[in-house]
Write a protein that holds these residues in place. Structure first.
Motif, PDB file in Angstrom:
ATOM      1  N   LYS A  73       0.890  -1.060   0.241  1.00 31.22           N
ATOM      2  CA  LYS A  73      -0.066  -0.371  -0.071  1.00 31.22           C
ATOM      3  C   LYS A  73       0.856   1.071  -0.189  1.00 31.22           C
ATOM      4  CE  LYS A  73      -4.656  -1.832   1.821  1.00 31.22           C
ATOM      5  NZ  LYS A  73      -5.415  -1.691   3.387  1.00 31.22           N
ATOM      6  N   THR A  74       0.395   2.065  -0.601  1.00 34.44           N
ATOM      7  CA  THR A  74       1.510   3.574  -1.090  1.00 34.44           C
ATOM      8  C   THR A  74       0.713   4.594   0.460  1.00 34.44           C
ATOM      9  OG1 THR A  74       0.815   3.484  -2.888  1.00 34.44           O
ATOM     10  CG2 THR A  74       1.431   5.384  -1.814  1.00 34.44           C
ATOM     11  N   GLY A  75       1.943   4.840   1.222  1.00 40.47           N
ATOM     12  CA  GLY A  75       1.599   5.498   3.174  1.00 40.47           C
ATOM     13  C   GLY A  75       0.761   6.704   1.998  1.00 40.47           C
ATOM     14  N   LYS A  76       0.258   7.540   3.116  1.00 40.40           N
ATOM     15  CA  LYS A  76      -0.623   8.867   2.333  1.00 40.40           C
ATOM     16  C   LYS A  76       0.280  10.082   2.127  1.00 40.40           C
ATOM     17  CE  LYS A  76      -4.818   8.697   5.258  1.00 40.40           C
ATOM     18  NZ  LYS A  76      -5.657   9.039   6.427  1.00 40.40           N
ATOM     19  N   HIS A  77       1.596  10.329   2.772  1.00 38.49           N
ATOM     20  CA  HIS A  77       2.423  11.063   3.363  1.00 38.49           C
ATOM     21  C   HIS A  77       3.167  11.010   1.881  1.00 38.49           C
ATOM     22  CE1 HIS A  77       2.613  12.360   6.710  1.00 38.49           C
ATOM     23  NE2 HIS A  77       2.622  11.436   7.018  1.00 38.49           N
ATOM     24  N   GLU A  78       3.370   9.334   0.779  1.00 37.58           N
ATOM     25  CA  GLU A  78       3.740   9.474   0.051  1.00 37.58           C
ATOM     26  C   GLU A  78       2.705   9.545  -1.138  1.00 37.58           C
ATOM     27  OE1 GLU A  78       5.453   4.968  -2.474  1.00 37.58           O
ATOM     28  OE2 GLU A  78       5.071   5.434  -0.698  1.00 37.58           O
ATOM     29  N   THR A  79       2.174   9.559  -0.991  1.00 32.58           N
ATOM     30  CA  THR A  79       0.476  10.026  -1.863  1.00 32.58           C
ATOM     31  C   THR A  79       0.870  11.415  -2.326  1.00 32.58           C
ATOM     32  OG1 THR A  79      -0.376   7.658  -1.552  1.00 32.58           O
ATOM     33  CG2 THR A  79      -1.026   9.913  -2.594  1.00 32.58           C
ATOM     34  N   LEU A  80       1.024  12.047  -1.669  1.00 35.74           N
ATOM     35  CA  LEU A  80       1.274  13.342  -1.582  1.00 35.74           C
ATOM     36  C   LEU A  80       2.444  14.095  -1.637  1.00 35.74           C
ATOM     37  CD1 LEU A  80      -0.464  14.720   2.509  1.00 35.74           C
ATOM     38  CD2 LEU A  80      -1.585  14.855  -0.133  1.00 35.74           C
ATOM     39  N   LEU A  81       3.620  13.565  -1.876  1.00 35.87           N
ATOM     40  CA  LEU A  81       4.304  13.460  -2.140  1.00 35.87           C
ATOM     41  C   LEU A  81       5.366  13.813  -3.843  1.00 35.87           C
ATOM     42  CD1 LEU A  81       7.186  14.359  -1.569  1.00 35.87           C
ATOM     43  CD2 LEU A  81       8.125  12.244  -1.355  1.00 35.87           C
ATOM     44  N   ILE A  82       4.119  12.424  -4.440  1.00 33.40           N
ATOM     45  CA  ILE A  82       3.953  11.962  -5.977  1.00 33.40           C
ATOM     46  C   ILE A  82       3.493  13.157  -6.435  1.00 33.40           C
ATOM     47  CG2 ILE A  82       3.315  10.151  -6.922  1.00 33.40           C
ATOM     48  CD1 ILE A  82       4.085   7.976  -5.421  1.00 33.40           C
ATOM     49  N   ALA A  83       2.042  13.316  -6.009  1.00 33.99           N
ATOM     50  CA  ALA A  83       1.490  14.569  -6.123  1.00 33.99           C
ATOM     51  C   ALA A  83       2.080  15.774  -6.256  1.00 33.99           C
ATOM     52  CB  ALA A  83       0.216  14.086  -5.151  1.00 33.99           C
ATOM     53  N   LEU A  84       2.846  15.974  -4.819  1.00 35.93           N
ATOM     54  CA  LEU A  84       3.173  17.498  -5.418  1.00 35.93           C
ATOM     55  C   LEU A  84       4.522  17.259  -6.658  1.00 35.93           C
ATOM     56  CD1 LEU A  84       3.906  20.442  -4.169  1.00 35.93           C
ATOM     57  CD2 LEU A  84       5.773  18.912  -2.431  1.00 35.93           C
ATOM     58  N   PHE A  85       5.149  15.870  -6.841  1.00 30.94           N
ATOM     59  CA  PHE A  85       6.181  16.386  -7.630  1.00 30.94           C
ATOM     60  C   PHE A  85       5.130  16.308  -8.852  1.00 30.94           C
ATOM     61  CE2 PHE A  85       9.277  13.554  -5.299  1.00 30.94           C
ATOM     62  CZ  PHE A  85      10.054  14.720  -4.154  1.00 30.94           C
ATOM     63  N   ILE A  86       4.677  16.101  -9.239  1.00 28.29           N
ATOM     64  CA  ILE A  86       3.905  16.340 -10.052  1.00 28.29           C
ATOM     65  C   ILE A  86       3.133  17.174 -10.993  1.00 28.29           C
ATOM     66  CG2 ILE A  86       1.418  15.510 -12.068  1.00 28.29           C
ATOM     67  CD1 ILE A  86       1.887  12.728 -10.603  1.00 28.29           C
ATOM     68  N   LEU A  87       2.867  17.661  -9.791  1.00 28.99           N
ATOM     69  CA  LEU A  87       2.328  18.899  -9.867  1.00 28.99           C
ATOM     70  C   LEU A  87       3.608  20.592 -10.070  1.00 28.99           C
ATOM     71  CD1 LEU A  87      -0.054  20.558  -9.262  1.00 28.99           C
ATOM     72  CD2 LEU A  87      -0.064  21.052  -7.177  1.00 28.99           C
ATOM     73  N   LEU A  88       4.737  20.025  -9.598  1.00 30.63           N
ATOM     74  CA  LEU A  88       5.648  20.965  -9.649  1.00 30.63           C
ATOM     75  C   LEU A  88       6.216  20.945 -11.108  1.00 30.63           C
ATOM     76  CD1 LEU A  88       8.183  20.047  -6.374  1.00 30.63           C
ATOM     77  CD2 LEU A  88       6.891  22.094  -7.470  1.00 30.63           C
ATOM     78  N   CYS A  89       6.543  19.591 -11.625  1.00 30.49           N
ATOM     79  CA  CYS A  89       6.461  19.009 -13.275  1.00 30.49           C
ATOM     80  C   CYS A  89       5.271  20.420 -13.703  1.00 30.49           C
ATOM     81  CB  CYS A  89       6.561  18.103 -13.339  1.00 30.49           C
ATOM     82  SG  CYS A  89       7.254  16.994 -12.597  1.00 30.49           S
TER      83      CYS A  89
END
Length: 266
Positions: A73-89
């Motif tokens: 399972k992907t943790g909440k913090h990991e999900t938020l971190l990936i979303a932040l990276f996508i948003l930064l791109c």
């Protein structure tokens, strides 16, 4: 003798029919193509159907050969971190094209909200209210453009979060699959340009994506899904909001509801 998969056959036939109807109405807007050129129509249907079936069969053969790992399972913090990276791109696109694009239909809805034209049933009132409220907040802050940005940037945040959430379903594949998935959604300009647009189709897409992801959760955890109040509230909210934004989502929700009941019985 080659084994025929009934479920794959049905899916392929539906895909072929969808391709034929889509081509027909994209080009002509009616049924003239099938009536005037039946052989060409049969060719499109056959190629689409056979191609889908062969691709699906190749996938079912190839997947067992991959090094599949146990689902993590992907943790909440990991999900938020990936979303932040996508948003930064997506950030360069967001800055360069501030406050985002507005479709003709959205202009029509905003004119209805501001009283410049009479309200009609051409667009759902709920989606008009969402856009209008964002515009009102922007005007209160001093700029219509800021109101548009409030809507479009919110859609970008929602899109990046949902893409990041899907990473939990990629944990069964080798890491390079996740890397390709991330690169596709982070660096292909199609995605920021799509979500950075004021149109009712974007919140509708987000709600349908959310609904589908929760359906996958249900299939994977049908025994405990309904015991989790947050999941039940989430899937109900996603279905209701999708229908409020675009009434034709009712077909998706109803058919999925029947599928849920049948899955529960089996």
């Amino acid at each position: 003798m080659t084994h025929i998969y009934p479920d794959m056959t049905c899916a392929s036939l539906l895909f072929g029919l969808s391709c034929l109807v889509g081509y027909e109405f994209t080009k002509k807007g009616n049924w003239d193509f099938m009536l005037q050129r039946p052989l060409a129509a049969i060719g499109i249907f056959a190629v689409s159907t056979i191609g889908f079936y062969l691709a699906g069969k190749l996938l079912t053969i190839s997947l067992p050969k991959l090094k599949i790992h146990q689902v993590r399972k992907t943790g909440k913090h990991e999900t938020l971190l990936i979303a932040l990276f996508i948003l930064l791109c997506w950030l360069p696109h967001i800055i360069l094209y501030y406050p985002g694009a507005i479709t003709y239909d959205s202009f029509s809805q905003l004119r209805q909200y501001t009283g410049q034209t009479v309200w009609s049933d051409a667009h759902s009132p709920f989606s008009t209210w969402i856009m209008g409220i964002c515009l009102s907040i922007g005007r209160w802050l001093g700029s219509d453009r800021l109101g548009v940005f409030l809507f479009t940037f919110s859609m970008c945040i929602g899109g990046s979060l949902l893409f990041a959430y899907t990473f939990r379903y990629l944990k069964v594949f080798p890491r390079w699959v996740s890397v390709l998935f991330f690169a596709f959604f982070a660096f292909v300009p199609l995605w920021p340009s799509t979500f950075y647009t004021m149109t009712k189709d974007i919140p509708y897409t987000l709600m349908v994506m959310w609904f589908i992801l929760l359906l996958i959760d249900y299939v994977n955890n049908s025994g405990v899904f309904w015991k989790r109040k947050r999941k039940v509230i989430a899937i109900s909210a996603a279905g209701i909001l999708a229908c409020l934004i675009r009434p034709n989502a009712l077909l998706i929700v109803l058919i999925s509801g029947v599928g849920i009941l049948l899955w529960k019985k089996t």
